[in-house]
Design an enzyme around this catalytic site. Structure first.
Site: not given
Length: 380
Positions: A26, A216, A186, A319, A28
């Site tokens: 990711h 997950e 999310g 991740d 961010d």
């Protein structure tokens, strides 16, 4: 090449030099702490929990170690807050590409949610174009430093929002300009992937690639919906596919440490697990992150070990490098140290990832044959 008692230094050197492929990272979740502090100062964001780079990096890791996916996701408020201008997006994306390349990553797919970067007045297309520009800048800077990397972009829709169809259109609009696919992310619980079925149907009609965060924090129903209802090409994490395994006479999970070391012949696959393996659906696993969010009890007991022996299409990923304090080299080293993986295992999982990339077949094959296999051959 097996790992032996007298080879820890050699394998550490191997890990550092090994070519790597990353499918689940990711944007961010991978900022440099110093960059966060500098952009916050420039933009007037004053809510950071620390203004020293070392202390801030430690805060992110500690806050992410809660064992809760929801709490883990809260840390992104600070990184997203400093990614609201064109300049900051270009910088963050460029540094991402450079950092990955310096770690030996030769191909990466980095995902981000355009809808989370509109507070400063940018449009969705301006956000995407800024990130794509940053990745190209980072590729060129990495090449100048002697590191080769190709970065593809996944645009992500948030599963609790209602913008997935619009984000899916962005994936198609920019797919010849650096966007290689689509994703939803999310909190899983309460937000099943079928809420976004129209986006997935649109992507399939447009022959576009997509992956779905599933399995997950939520179990088999999330995986089943992602595959059988939505048609996902890959599963983001997919750790909970082990809920459909039996070890001997008991379900997987009754004894995680023993399960991780189970013999292949003692494992029975349920219908969904068998389908995932038979269809070679890639699992984008990230051991450190999975432990942090409670999806796995430890690195040593992470399902990746057993799933690899069962020959699922396992891939290894970071991740969120900032929140996990990790890199691809660190994730590899953890599996060497805690699971006993050797060079052959690392090569196998790297080739798996390259086979599973949202890249044209000829380009995937070229990277496997001209970069990855020769790179590993030089190490052993």
């Amino acid at each position: 090449m097996p790992i032996t008692d007298d080879a820890p230094t050699a394998i550490s050197d191997l890990v550092q030099r090994a070519p790597k492929v990353l499918l689940h990272d990711h944007l961010d979740g991978g900022l440099r702490p110093a960059t966060i502090i500098e952009i916050a100062r420039e933009t007037g964001y004053d809510a950071l929990p620390a203004t020293d780079a070392g202390e801030l990096g430690a805060w992110f890791r500690d806050a992410a170690d809660s064992g809760s996916l929801v709490r883990y996701l809260e840390t992104f408020a600070h990184t997203v807050a400093v990614m609201q201008t064109r300049e900051s997006l270009v910088r963050v994306a460029s540094e991402c590409a450079q950092d990955l390349a310096a770690d030996g990553v030769v191909y990466a797919e980095v995902r981000f949610a355009p809808e989370q970067h509109l507070v400063g007045g940018l449009s969705l297309t301006e956000v995407v174009e800024a990130v794509l520009e940053g990745f190209r800048d980072g590729e060129h800077a990495a090449a100048a430093a002697g590191h080769r990397i190709k970065v593809g972009t996944l645009v992500t829709a948030m599963r609790h929002a209602a913008n997935s169809r619009e984000i899916a259109r962005l994936a198609v609009q920019y797919r010849d300009l650096g966007v290689c696919g689509f994703d939803i992310a999310g909190a899983e619980a309460g937000f099943p992937p079928t809420r976004h079925l129209d986006a997935f149907e649109y992507l399939r009609r447009e022959n576009a690639h997509f992956t779905i965060h599933a399995g997950e924090a939520f179990g088999l129903p999330s995986i089943w919906e992602a595959i059988q209802w939505c048609g996902a090409d890959r599963l983001g994490h997919g750790v909970r596919i082990v809920d459909d395994l039996r070890v001997g006479s008991r379900p997987y999970g009754a004894d995680p440490q023993a399960d991780a070391a189970a013999r292949v012949e003692d494992v029975t696959l349920g219908r969904l697990a068998a389908y995932v393996r038979d269809m070679r659906i890639p699992l984008e696993m990230a051991p450190s992150s999975n432990v942090q969010t409670g999806a796995a009890p430890s690195i040593a007991a992470h399902p990746i070990a057993l799933l690899a022996r069962l020959r699922f299409r396992v891939t290894l990923n970071t991740d969120n490098r900032l929140m996990s304090g990790t890199s691809m080299s660190r994730e590899m080293q953890l599996l060497v140290d805690e699971v006993g993986w050797g060079a052959d295992d690392l090569r196998w999982v790297t080739v798996n990832a390259m086979k599973s990339a949202f890249l044209p077949f000829d380009q995937r094959l070229a990277l496997i044959n001209s970069v990855i296999k020769p790179g590993y051959a030089e190490l052993v």
